[in-house]
Design an enzyme around this catalytic site. Structure first.
Site, mmCIF file in Angstrom:
data_model
loop_
_atom_site.group_PDB
_atom_site.id
_atom_site.type_symbol
_atom_site.label_atom_id
_atom_site.label_comp_id
_atom_site.label_asym_id
_atom_site.label_seq_id
_atom_site.Cartn_x
_atom_site.Cartn_y
_atom_site.Cartn_z
ATOM 1 N N ASP A 65 -74.292 19.123 -6.472
ATOM 2 C CA ASP A 65 -75.364 18.365 -7.098
ATOM 3 C C ASP A 65 -75.417 16.946 -6.530
ATOM 4 O O ASP A 65 -74.415 16.408 -6.049
ATOM 5 C CB ASP A 65 -75.151 18.275 -8.614
ATOM 6 C CG ASP A 65 -75.376 19.597 -9.321
ATOM 7 O OD1 ASP A 65 -76.001 20.490 -8.729
ATOM 8 O OD2 ASP A 65 -74.917 19.715 -10.471
ATOM 9 N N LEU A 66 -76.585 16.325 -6.654
ATOM 10 C CA LEU A 66 -76.783 14.937 -6.216
ATOM 11 C C LEU A 66 -75.686 14.021 -6.741
ATOM 12 O O LEU A 66 -75.121 13.213 -5.997
ATOM 13 C CB LEU A 66 -78.154 14.459 -6.699
ATOM 14 C CG LEU A 66 -78.442 12.955 -6.614
ATOM 15 C CD1 LEU A 66 -78.593 12.525 -5.163
ATOM 16 C CD2 LEU A 66 -79.686 12.597 -7.409
#
Length: 235
Positions: A65-66
């Site tokens: 994820d970011l």
């Protein structure tokens, strides 16, 4: 992936390379950098696009994820890509994450087996869904209790989107700094999501040799030693 247009990914270091040979490259992704490009030119910068600019044949085989930091492996040749994707698909890759969660879990170790599905009304958020969800399994262990939080070791068997974030939430202990699932107090307790892919173990796609990669992060070492005293928060 829905990401705010206010995207300012870190640039130092441009690429934190942990290992490289003719077949694979292993990197430590910082929090705040997309693994692969998003939609639109404002989201073009990513770990993959940076690697691709230097290694034209590079291919993604998994993602973080970011907001999650940590170890990412990419293939540098097509045959390596196929073999690494097979290892991930067959759950042969061993993954170890470190997190700091709100509260103090009473059970020091255990497993969370809850199926997950996309939350259609709040995408890209996910949700626990026993009717339509895909199987998701996480083993966890408390490494350290703080006054009102805990350092956790998380070992996901499956690799569902937001799996660790939702499983910790289901345990009653959301990850600090989680903008998707934490309550206001747990969100405000950290300037970033305190989730880090600390270790990745896989077989080399050609030699078959067992490889073990690890990376430290800004809030905790790969061995589980807390080194960011501001992660605890008041009741």
């Amino acid at each position: 992936m829905s990401v705010s247009l206010d995207y300012h990914p870190p640039t130092e270091p441009w690429l934190d390379i942990l290992y490289q040979d003719k077949d694979i490259i292993v990197l430590n992704k910082p929090s705040g950098l997309l693994t692969n490009p998003g939609r639109g030119p404002e989201l073009a910068d990513s770990l993959f696009s940076r690697v691709k600019a230097e290694y034209e044949l590079s291919q993604l085989v998994h993602r973080l994820d970011l907001s999650t930091s940590g170890v990412v492996v990419m293939a540098l040749r097509r045959n390596a890509e196929r073999e690494l994707k097979r290892q991930f698909a067959e759950r042969l890759v061993k993954k170890r994450y470190l997190a700091v969660v709100a509260g103090r879990p009473e059970t020091l170790s255990g497993s969370i087996d809850l199926p997950l599905a996309v939350d259609a009304d709040r995408a890209p958020k996910q949700k626990v869904c026993k009717l339509h969800g895909k199987a998701a399994l996480t083993h966890y262990r408390v490494l350290q209790h703080l006054s009102n939080s805990a350092v956790m070791e998380l070992r996901p068997v499956t690799g569902r989107s937001h799996q660790l974030r939702l499983h910790m939430l289901a345990l009653g202990h959301p990850i600090l700094g989680d903008a998707f699932y934490a309550d206001d107090k747990a969100l405000a307790a950290a300037p970033r999501l305190l989730l880090h892919a600390a270790q990745l173990q896989l077989q080399h796609p050609y030699s078959g040799k067992l490889l073990d990669f690890s990376a430290n992060t800004d809030f905790i070492s790969a061995s589980g030693q807390l080194n960011w005293p501001t992660t605890d928060f008041a009741c």
